[in-house]
Design a protein around this motif. Structure first.
Motif, short mmCIF file in Angstrom:
data_model
loop_
_atom_site.label_atom_id
_atom_site.label_comp_id
_atom_site.label_asym_id
_atom_site.label_seq_id
_atom_site.Cartn_x
_atom_site.Cartn_y
_atom_site.Cartn_z
N GLY A 92 24.25 36.14 41.62
CA GLY A 92 24.97 35.16 40.81
C GLY A 92 25.32 35.66 39.42
N SER A 93 24.38 36.38 38.75
CA SER A 93 24.65 36.85 37.38
C SER A 93 25.81 37.82 37.36
CB SER A 93 23.39 37.51 36.80
OG SER A 93 22.97 38.58 37.64
N VAL A 94 25.83 38.75 38.33
CA VAL A 94 26.93 39.72 38.41
C VAL A 94 28.21 39.00 38.81
CG1 VAL A 94 27.76 41.80 39.56
CG2 VAL A 94 25.33 41.57 38.99
N ALA A 95 28.08 38.02 39.70
CA ALA A 95 29.27 37.27 40.13
C ALA A 95 29.90 36.54 38.96
CB ALA A 95 28.88 36.27 41.23
N ASN A 96 29.04 35.91 38.11
CA ASN A 96 29.57 35.21 36.94
C ASN A 96 30.29 36.17 35.99
OD1 ASN A 96 28.65 32.72 37.79
ND2 ASN A 96 26.66 32.95 36.79
N LEU A 97 29.68 37.37 35.80
CA LEU A 97 30.33 38.37 34.95
C LEU A 97 31.66 38.79 35.56
CD1 LEU A 97 30.28 40.32 32.57
CD2 LEU A 97 28.98 41.93 34.00
N LEU A 98 31.68 38.99 36.86
CA LEU A 98 32.91 39.37 37.55
C LEU A 98 33.97 38.28 37.40
CD1 LEU A 98 34.43 41.31 39.40
CD2 LEU A 98 33.38 40.18 41.36
N VAL A 99 33.52 37.01 37.53
CA VAL A 99 34.45 35.89 37.37
C VAL A 99 35.11 35.93 36.00
CG1 VAL A 99 34.57 33.38 37.07
CG2 VAL A 99 33.39 34.36 39.05
N ARG A 100 34.27 36.14 34.96
CA ARG A 100 34.83 36.17 33.60
C ARG A 100 35.81 37.31 33.44
NH1 ARG A 100 29.49 34.75 32.07
NH2 ARG A 100 29.00 36.89 31.46
N LEU A 101 35.44 38.50 33.99
CA LEU A 101 36.34 39.66 33.87
C LEU A 101 37.66 39.41 34.62
CD1 LEU A 101 33.77 42.58 34.34
CD2 LEU A 101 34.95 41.93 32.23
N LEU A 102 37.53 38.83 35.82
CA LEU A 102 38.75 38.56 36.59
C LEU A 102 39.62 37.52 35.89
CD1 LEU A 102 37.32 38.50 40.23
CD2 LEU A 102 38.90 40.19 39.26
N GLU A 103 38.95 36.50 35.33
CA GLU A 103 39.72 35.48 34.61
C GLU A 103 40.45 36.08 33.41
OE1 GLU A 103 36.72 32.53 33.78
OE2 GLU A 103 37.57 31.18 35.28
N GLU A 104 39.73 36.93 32.65
CA GLU A 104 40.36 37.56 31.50
C GLU A 104 41.51 38.46 31.94
OE1 GLU A 104 37.63 39.57 28.99
OE2 GLU A 104 36.40 37.80 28.61
N ASN A 105 41.27 39.21 33.00
CA ASN A 105 42.32 40.10 33.51
C ASN A 105 43.54 39.29 33.96
OD1 ASN A 105 43.32 42.75 34.66
ND2 ASN A 105 43.25 41.51 36.52
N ASP A 106 43.26 38.17 34.66
CA ASP A 106 44.35 37.33 35.12
C ASP A 106 45.11 36.71 33.95
OD1 ASP A 106 45.74 35.99 37.31
OD2 ASP A 106 44.82 34.16 36.56
N THR A 107 44.36 36.28 32.92
CA THR A 107 44.99 35.68 31.73
C THR A 107 45.90 36.68 31.03
OG1 THR A 107 43.11 34.20 31.40
CG2 THR A 107 44.57 34.57 29.51
N TYR A 108 45.35 37.91 30.80
CA TYR A 108 46.16 38.92 30.10
C TYR A 108 47.36 39.33 30.94
CZ TYR A 108 42.43 39.32 26.65
OH TYR A 108 41.52 39.06 25.67
N THR A 109 47.15 39.45 32.24
CA THR A 109 48.27 39.82 33.11
C THR A 109 49.37 38.77 33.05
OG1 THR A 109 46.76 40.98 34.60
CG2 THR A 109 48.93 40.39 35.47
#
Length: 677
Positions: A92-109
């Protein structure tokens, strides 16, 4: 393609599911949660993705990645043992970090794509052709206008040598010389004449990396020149109109210095153009402040200001509005009216109001439409009441036609040759007692002559919403009904006036009497002849004939030719309960006519339903504002439309009427109805 299993369908699982759905290289095979109502399970059902409450049934060897967002350490330990060697287990902890990274990547994209899209839209939307080359002389940007003018599609131009697209182009020369070339004529291969400007292109370090050109069709330039010539003609015409106007007009620039006045201005103020042009705006004022300067400062129009101007201290009324060009105040224009002329107009208005009051009393029982038993009983009672001079009490809901009945009684009574004067006792704008009987201590002036009782002499005084009348006024009305006398302006000497009294109320008169806000003696005196006007919902069989006559009236008002409504629309109207009664029905038909297609002769179901419901409230009666009738909702909406249209057209009523597709007369009627004049 990576096959994914998600354990846990709460908020975290839902976010991972939504993110992975947008990734082409991820395939969510299933999502698991013991709670079937979890948000991730609901989303999986919508998307057609497998779901369940036991991860063991879905953990097959072909699963590449498992996201454990269950928050249960025991589940994670079991997954660690049960997974295949090649299956990656993400806690879960890694998943949450991945979620944040993916969200940021999606936002910037998305941001980058949006910016690129906006820049491309601007690039492709400008009328001028734009073409750029790199240091190798090859085309690396080319917009739609360039493609249109050269006849070369964008995809065929990009990457080619500039001389292959435009053989006579000098862009490579501009790149080599690093010098701009402005407003040069050029003939393209297709024979089109253009005027072009060429510039070297530098990067952020100041190094030249290419060149670009901006060009325009010479035909458009010539057209623009013709438009400028036409504008000069329009300017000459406008100046001629301003100088021939009977209204005094003065114009100042953004600094408040005079730039234009017309002969009417000289006539009213006594000041010539030479004495005003180039001088401060206050030069013509003999008493008061400069409205021009106030408007330039606030950017808002100012109307109806009394001032004195010129050497003769002429009293005038001034209206001033800002001149706004490209959102910048470039000056202001003022229109000056001589107060003498205004007073003459006001006298004419008073005469018009007198005529209107007389015209108001022309309604008869023929204007009461319907054949139902309830309405026929009410008409028969009213006809009997018209044969004597006893006070009449009309009771019924708002919009049911109480005032129409009052008019009809007056028109068929001995008082028909006198005036019909209506007074609304609710929220009266002035002192109701003074309005009815004259001002205290002013019996030797004309104040009593303007009182409504005196205006109603030998006629009818209609007191609407009598229940809201103050007790002191009720006492005086009671005295008049008993003795036929009034005490004008509080004088001790009474006078006798023959006036027919008709009252009306929508409220519970008995309740008002019992709680002490309405006099008991007055109640019983008024209740001698009491007529109940039936509601529209109690006589729906009358709707067809009412609709027919309302359309005749609205056609005259709007200048339209709507002959009727379809059976489908008529049946729909019969299903509605009409809390606002006939007035509400007229509102609905009015709105339906306004919003129907021009030239339409029959109103259809769609026209009626559109006028009943807005998009957000269609067939959702439970979301209507509390204690609001359909009529009040539609009135509010119509008032908002009028205000918006006036604002968008800078208060120009002719343009506003045009925009709304109604006659100017109809617009003025509606503006007066909503106090927007």
């Amino acid at each position: 393609m990576q096959n994914v299993l998600i354990i846990g369908a709460g908020t975290g699982g839902l976010i991972i599911l939504d993110l992975l759905q947008n990734l082409d290289f991820m395939n969510v095979k299933a999502i698991i949660d013991t709670d079937e109502r979890a948000p991730g399970i609901r989303r999986a059902k919508e998307l057609g993705i497998s779901y369940g409450n036991d991860w063991r049934e879905h953990l097959s060897p072909n699963i590449d990645i498992v996201f454990d967002v269950s928050g249960n350490e025991a589940v994670f330990a079991e997954l660690l043992k049960a997974r295949s060697n090649h299956t990656v287990l993400i806690p879960g902890s890694v998943a949450n970090l991945l979620v944040r990274l993916l969200e940021e990547n999606d936002t910037y994209t998305k941001r980058i794509r949006a910016e690129v899209h906006k820049q491309r839209m601007v690039f492709d939307s400008v009328e001028e052709g734009m073409i750029g080359i790199n240091k190798h002389g090859k085309v690396d940007f080319f917009n739609n206008s360039a493609a249109r003018m050269t006849g070369t599609p964008i995809e065929d131009a990009i990457g080619k040598k500039i001389t292959e697209v435009i053989p006579t182009s000098r862009l490579t020369h501009v790149f080599e010389s690093a010098r701009s070339e402005l407003n040069k004529e050029l003939v393209l291969q297709n024979g089109l004449k253009i005027v072009t400007s060429r510039y070297p292109l530098y990067d952020h370090k100041g190094k030249i990396v290419g060149a670009f050109a901006v060009f325009k069709d010479m035909t458009e330039v010539l057209t623009l020149a013709e438009e400028i010539t036409g504008l000069k003609k329009v300017q000459t015409m406008l100046e001629a109109i301003i100088h021939s106007s009977d209204d005094a007009i003065s114009v100042v620039d953004e600094h408040g210095n005079g730039i234009l006045v017309n002969p009417a201005y000289t006539r009213i103020t006594g000041l010539t153009a030479d004495e005003v042009i180039g001088k401060p705006a206050a030069v013509d004022i003999s008493e008061g402040e400069s409205i021009h300067m106030k408007v330039l400062k606030t950017r808002q129009p100012v109307r109806g200001v009394n001032m004195r101007v010129g050497e003769n201290n002429n009293e005038v009324i001034v209206n001033v509005a800002p001149i706004i060009v490209d959102r910048q105040v470039r000056g202001s224009v003022g229109v000056i009216h001589d107060i003498t002329e205004m007073r003459s107009l006001m006298n004419e208005l008073d005469r018009a109001r007198t005529i209107i009051r007389k015209l108001e009393s022309t309604y008869t029982f023929d204007d009461v439409y319907g054949r139902s038993a309830d309405i026929e009983i009410a008409i028969e009672q009213a006809r009997l009441a018209a044969r004597n001079s006893l006070p009449v009490l009309l009771r019924g809901e708002a919009g049911s036609g109480k005032e129409l009945f009052a008019h009809a009684i007056h028109s068929e009574s001995e008082q028909k040759f006198g005036k019909f004067v209506r007074v609304n006792c609710t929220n009266h704008p002035v002192n109701l007692e003074e309005e009815l009987f004259g001002k205290h201590g002013d019996t030797n002036t004309n104040e009593f002559n303007d009182s409504l009782f005196l205006q109603s002499k030998n006629g009818t005084l209609f007191l609407d919403e009598i229940v809201d009348m103050p007790l002191e006024v009720q006492k005086k009305i009671l005295v008049y009904l008993r003795e036929g006398i009034i005490y004008p302006g509080g004088d001790e000497e009474p006078i006798r006036l023959p006036v027919r009294i008709i009252t009306a109320t929508t409220k519970n008169l008995e309740k008002a009497m019992h709680n002490g806000s309405f006099l008991e003696d007055l109640y019983y005196l008024l209740n001698r002849i009491s007529i109940q006007i039936p509601s529209l919902r109690s006589r729906k069989e009358d709707i067809p004939v009412i609709v027919e006559n309302i359309l005749i009236k609205l056609n005259q008002e709007f200048g339209m030719n709507v002959k009727g409504i379809t059976n489908e629309a008529q049946n729909f109207l019969k299903r509605f309960d009409w809390p606002g009664n006939v007035r509400e029905l007229e509102n609905v038909l009015s709105r339906a006519m306004i919003y129907s297609n021009q030239g339409k002769t029959m109103l259809e179901l769609e026209d009626v339903t559109k006028s009943l419901f807005t998009e957000n409230h269609a067939e959702k009666e439970s979301v209507l504002p509390e204690k609001s009738t359909l009529a009040s909702i539609m009135d509010d909406y119509e008032k908002t439309i009028l205000e918006t249209a006036l604002r968008e057209n800078d208060g120009n009523k002719s343009v506003t009427a045009n925009r709304l597709g109604i006659s100017l007369r109809s617009l003025y009627y509606k503006l007066e109805k909503f106090n927007l004049v």
